[in-house]
Design a protein around this motif. Structure first.
Motif, PDB file in Angstrom:
ATOM      1  N   SER A   1     -19.670  82.715 -63.523  1.00 17.62           N
ATOM      2  CA  SER A   1     -20.642  81.947 -62.738  1.00 17.62           C
ATOM      3  C   SER A   1     -20.534  80.445 -62.978  1.00 17.62           C
ATOM      4  N   LEU A   2     -19.606  80.015 -63.843  1.00 16.00           N
ATOM      5  CA  LEU A   2     -19.549  78.604 -64.219  1.00 16.00           C
ATOM      6  C   LEU A   2     -19.192  77.720 -63.026  1.00 16.00           C
ATOM      7  N   GLU A   3     -20.010  76.667 -62.819  1.00 17.50           N
ATOM      8  CA  GLU A   3     -19.800  75.730 -61.721  1.00 17.50           C
ATOM      9  C   GLU A   3     -19.357  74.353 -62.210  1.00 17.50           C
ATOM     10  N   TRP A   4     -19.759  73.981 -63.436  1.00 16.04           N
ATOM     11  CA  TRP A   4     -19.447  72.639 -63.939  1.00 16.04           C
ATOM     12  C   TRP A   4     -18.952  72.758 -65.379  1.00 16.04           C
ATOM     13  N   PHE A   5     -17.724  72.307 -65.599  1.00 14.27           N
ATOM     14  CA  PHE A   5     -17.153  72.292 -66.947  1.00 14.27           C
ATOM     15  C   PHE A   5     -16.798  70.852 -67.294  1.00 14.27           C
ATOM     16  N   PHE A   6     -17.434  70.338 -68.339  1.00 10.18           N
ATOM     17  CA  PHE A   6     -17.201  68.986 -68.831  1.00 10.18           C
ATOM     18  C   PHE A   6     -16.700  69.085 -70.266  1.00 10.18           C
ATOM     19  N   ILE A   7     -15.619  68.380 -70.576  1.00 11.31           N
ATOM     20  CA  ILE A   7     -15.149  68.346 -71.962  1.00 11.31           C
ATOM     21  C   ILE A   7     -14.607  66.961 -72.263  1.00 11.31           C
ATOM     22  N   SER A   8     -15.025  66.428 -73.404  1.00  9.40           N
ATOM     23  CA  SER A   8     -14.656  65.078 -73.797  1.00  9.40           C
ATOM     24  C   SER A   8     -14.114  65.083 -75.221  1.00  9.40           C
ATOM     25  N   ALA A   9     -13.096  64.253 -75.465  1.00 16.57           N
ATOM     26  CA  ALA A   9     -12.518  64.074 -76.803  1.00 16.57           C
ATOM     27  C   ALA A   9     -12.049  65.395 -77.390  1.00 16.57           C
ATOM     28  N   SER A  10     -11.330  66.149 -76.597  1.00 21.51           N
ATOM     29  CA  SER A  10     -10.844  67.454 -77.033  1.00 21.51           C
ATOM     30  C   SER A  10      -9.375  67.369 -77.434  1.00 21.51           C
ATOM     31  N   ASP A  11      -8.998  68.195 -78.430  1.00 18.93           N
ATOM     32  CA  ASP A  11      -7.595  68.333 -78.828  1.00 18.93           C
ATOM     33  C   ASP A  11      -6.911  69.485 -78.101  1.00 18.93           C
ATOM     34  N   MET A  12      -7.552  70.026 -77.086  1.00 19.55           N
ATOM     35  CA  MET A  12      -6.972  71.189 -76.417  1.00 19.55           C
ATOM     36  C   MET A  12      -5.607  70.839 -75.834  1.00 19.55           C
ATOM     37  N   SER A  13      -4.753  71.824 -75.797  1.00 16.27           N
ATOM     38  CA  SER A  13      -3.377  71.616 -75.340  1.00 16.27           C
ATOM     39  C   SER A  13      -3.212  72.053 -73.894  1.00 16.27           C
ATOM     40  N   ASP A  14      -1.988  71.921 -73.416  1.00 13.21           N
ATOM     41  CA  ASP A  14      -1.674  72.365 -72.059  1.00 13.21           C
ATOM     42  C   ASP A  14      -1.942  73.852 -71.865  1.00 13.21           C
ATOM     43  N   ARG A  15      -1.923  74.623 -72.959  1.00 15.90           N
ATOM     44  CA  ARG A  15      -2.162  76.066 -72.841  1.00 15.90           C
ATOM     45  C   ARG A  15      -3.561  76.352 -72.273  1.00 15.90           C
ATOM     46  N   VAL A  16      -4.520  75.468 -72.595  1.00 16.77           N
ATOM     47  CA  VAL A  16      -5.885  75.683 -72.092  1.00 16.77           C
ATOM     48  C   VAL A  16      -5.938  75.412 -70.588  1.00 16.77           C
ATOM     49  N   ILE A  17      -5.374  74.319 -70.153  1.00 15.14           N
ATOM     50  CA  ILE A  17      -5.375  74.013 -68.726  1.00 15.14           C
ATOM     51  C   ILE A  17      -4.606  75.080 -67.945  1.00 15.14           C
ATOM     52  N   GLU A  18      -3.556  75.612 -68.538  1.00 17.05           N
ATOM     53  CA  GLU A  18      -2.784  76.677 -67.881  1.00 17.05           C
ATOM     54  C   GLU A  18      -3.657  77.892 -67.583  1.00 17.05           C
ATOM     55  N   LEU A  19      -4.722  78.075 -68.349  1.00 19.98           N
ATOM     56  CA  LEU A  19      -5.620  79.206 -68.102  1.00 19.98           C
ATOM     57  C   LEU A  19      -6.303  79.103 -66.741  1.00 19.98           C
ATOM     58  N   LEU A  20      -6.368  77.890 -66.190  1.00 23.25           N
ATOM     59  CA  LEU A  20      -7.021  77.697 -64.901  1.00 23.25           C
ATOM     60  C   LEU A  20      -6.056  77.859 -63.728  1.00 23.25           C
ATOM     61  N   ARG A  21      -4.776  78.076 -64.026  1.00 17.49           N
ATOM     62  CA  ARG A  21      -3.805  78.290 -62.955  1.00 17.49           C
ATOM     63  C   ARG A  21      -4.033  79.667 -62.326  1.00 17.49           C
ATOM     64  N   PRO A  22      -4.082  79.756 -61.018  1.00 12.65           N
ATOM     65  CA  PRO A  22      -4.290  81.068 -60.382  1.00 12.65           C
ATOM     66  C   PRO A  22      -3.043  81.937 -60.484  1.00 12.65           C
ATOM     67  N   PHE A  23      -3.277  83.198 -60.876  1.00 12.63           N
ATOM     68  CA  PHE A  23      -2.197  84.188 -60.871  1.00 12.63           C
ATOM     69  C   PHE A  23      -2.660  85.330 -59.968  1.00 12.63           C
TER      70      PHE A  23
ATOM     71  N   MET B   1     -12.872  73.904 -79.227  1.00  8.05           N
ATOM     72  CA  MET B   1     -12.634  75.304 -79.593  1.00  8.05           C
ATOM     73  C   MET B   1     -11.140  75.529 -79.726  1.00  8.05           C
ATOM     74  N   ARG B   2     -10.780  76.693 -80.243  1.00  6.18           N
ATOM     75  CA  ARG B   2      -9.378  77.100 -80.288  1.00  6.18           C
ATOM     76  C   ARG B   2      -8.956  77.605 -78.904  1.00  6.18           C
ATOM     77  N   THR B   3      -7.657  77.627 -78.682  1.00  2.00           N
ATOM     78  CA  THR B   3      -7.156  78.112 -77.398  1.00  2.00           C
ATOM     79  C   THR B   3      -7.637  79.526 -77.109  1.00  2.00           C
ATOM     80  N   LYS B   4      -7.625  80.392 -78.106  1.00  3.17           N
ATOM     81  CA  LYS B   4      -8.034  81.780 -77.902  1.00  3.17           C
ATOM     82  C   LYS B   4      -9.509  81.868 -77.500  1.00  3.17           C
ATOM     83  N   ASP B   5     -10.337  80.921 -77.985  1.00  3.41           N
ATOM     84  CA  ASP B   5     -11.754  80.938 -77.626  1.00  3.41           C
ATOM     85  C   ASP B   5     -11.969  80.417 -76.211  1.00  3.41           C
ATOM     86  N   PHE B   6     -11.172  79.407 -75.809  1.00  4.12           N
ATOM     87  CA  PHE B   6     -11.236  78.969 -74.410  1.00  4.12           C
ATOM     88  C   PHE B   6     -10.853  80.122 -73.485  1.00  4.12           C
ATOM     89  N   ARG B   7      -9.802  80.866 -73.852  1.00  5.45           N
ATOM     90  CA  ARG B   7      -9.380  81.998 -73.027  1.00  5.45           C
ATOM     91  C   ARG B   7     -10.506  83.022 -72.906  1.00  5.45           C
TER      92      ARG B   7
END
Length: 432
Positions: free
Chosen positions: A338-360, A324-330
């Motif tokens: 309620s999501l408990e398990w997130f699996f993603i393989s062979a993705s072009d996602m950037s660091d911006r997507v992982i940054e979404l999981l950082r707690p603020f 997906m695009r970064t905006k769609d991941f967001r």
């Protein structure tokens, strides 16, 4: 004949009804005399043989099934189905009989397929799943070595049908299957999302649905009629593989109870036709690199519509060669509480997507227990380390991590992460 007792007449009449060449014997017998009519209509045994063929109209076959199942009650019955024209008619002909599967005794098919199976005593739990193989017409007629009704476990049967196109909903009665597995077996078969959605509308009790196709450009054009929205209140598991119709299917399935979504091999490097533009269709402001921009947009927009319409309590999101695009991941992370398990393989996602999981001030995906990043080579190890270290410092839900074949994530990063992470961290896997 008039002097024979009713018991003898019933035995004679019952023998006559076993001939599939004379499917309407009970009706013919009841026209002979008032006495015979009384005998025929009062004896369930005479109505225990249902002979259908694809040369009769569906309306006639439905009326025949309704009468025979009513008159034979409470006895079981035998079914003979002669399919001489097209295997596409097998399910329409049998659908009126599916609600009475606990009374099926013996099933015989003649014509394009030859098979016979004893079903009495083996349908305690009904028939599930329905397995639909979409094939070229000549191959669909032959089917495969599997029988129409095949055992998958003790007292558990699957129904297999081989068709060149899905039956129209008007040819079916509502079916009580809880699982449907649908797959295309030929590049020449092009199953449109509209046909899939219309078919699903006849399975209101569906719990699990799986579709595997080919990469055709399935998206409907802007001037096409709106796709039907199918409400599946019992659907819990949805699996889409190797199709370009992802956006249409996800956008038009209303599944308020969906808990597991599996998306596999959806990425394509060609541009997909766009339906009418919706909110979110604008270009991704992040401008991240992608090898599959068309399918990224389609998958993301489909998931948006599914979340907005149904607000399902998704616990599993599995994305294998699906992006997906970064905006769609967001958007997704903001709505998947309620999501408990997130699996993603062979993705072009950037660091911006992982940054979404950082707690603020809050934590996205607050129930996330298992995270798997496989072959995501645009991610940097430093960002993965920083984000996950910050996350496990403020929440204890994350207990399983797999970061495998991500080039930027080294053993040094893994060693540093293990200092903070109390759960299981996997960094290598034998077979991918």
């Amino acid at each position: 004949m008039d002097t024979l007792p009713a018991e003898i007449l019933i035995e004679i009449f019952n023998l006559c009804t076993t001939d599939p060449a004379e499917p309407l014997v009970p009706l013919n017998l009841s026209c002979v005399s008032t006495w015979w009519r009384e005998v025929v209509q009062s004896s369930p045994r005479i109505w225990q043989y249902i002979h259908l063929d694809d040369r009769s109209t569906l309306a006639f076959s439905r009326a025949q099934v309704a009468l025979w199942t009513r008159r034979s009650y409470p006895l079981s019955f035998d079914i003979t189905l002669d399919v001489a024209q097209s295997s596409n008619l097998i399910l329409p002909l049998l659908s009126p009989l599916l609600p009475f599967m606990d009374r099926w005794r013996h099933f015989t098919m003649t014509g394009l397929r030859q098979e016979s199976v004893v079903l009495s005593g083996s349908l305690a739990d009904g028939i599930d799943p329905l397995i639909i193989s979409l094939q070229d017409p000549d191959q669909a007629a032959k089917g495969s070595l599997r029988r129409t009704f095949a055992g998958m476990a003790p007292e558990w049967l699957a129904m297999n049908i081989w068709v060149s196109e899905l039956p129209q909903p008007l040819t079916l009665l509502p079916m009580h299957f809880t699982a449907v597995v649908m797959s295309e077996h030929s590049l020449s078969i092009h199953t449109q999302p509209r046909s899939i959605l219309e078919f699903l509308s006849m399975c209101p009790q569906l719990v699990a649905f799986s579709f595997a196709g080919w990469h055709h450009d399935d998206e409907e054009r802007m001037n096409a009629p709106p796709l039907p929205v199918v409400r599946l209140p019992e659907l819990r598991k949805l699996h889409l593989r190797t199709t370009c119709g992802t956006r249409s299917l996800l956008s038009c399935i209303d599944a308020p109870g969906l808990t597991e979504l599996y998306l596999a091999s959806l990425n394509v490097d060609f541009q997909l036709a766009l339906p009418i533009e919706e909110d979110g269709d604008s270009d991704d402001e992040a401008g991240d690199f992608s090898r599959s921009p068309g399918s990224d947009r389609a998958t993301g927009m489909g998931l948006r519509r599914l979340l907005l319409r149904s607000n399902p309590p998704l616990r599993v999101l599995h994305m294998d060669w699906s992006d997906m695009r970064t905006k769609d991941f967001r958007f997704a992370f903001d709505h998947l509480s309620s999501l408990e398990w997130f699996f993603i393989s062979a993705s072009d996602m950037s660091d911006r997507v992982i940054e979404l999981l950082r707690p603020f001030s809050s934590v996205r995906l607050p129930m996330l227990r298992r995270l798997e990043l496989i072959n995501c080579n645009e991610l940097s190890g430093e960002v993965i380390l920083q984000v996950l270290s910050a996350r496990v410092a403020v929440t204890d839900t994350l207990s399983e991590l797999a970061i495998i074949q991500c080039e930027g994530f080294t053993e040094q990063h893994a060693a540093l992460l293990r200092k903070d992470f109390r759960g299981t961290l996997e960094t290598s896997r034998e077979a991918m």
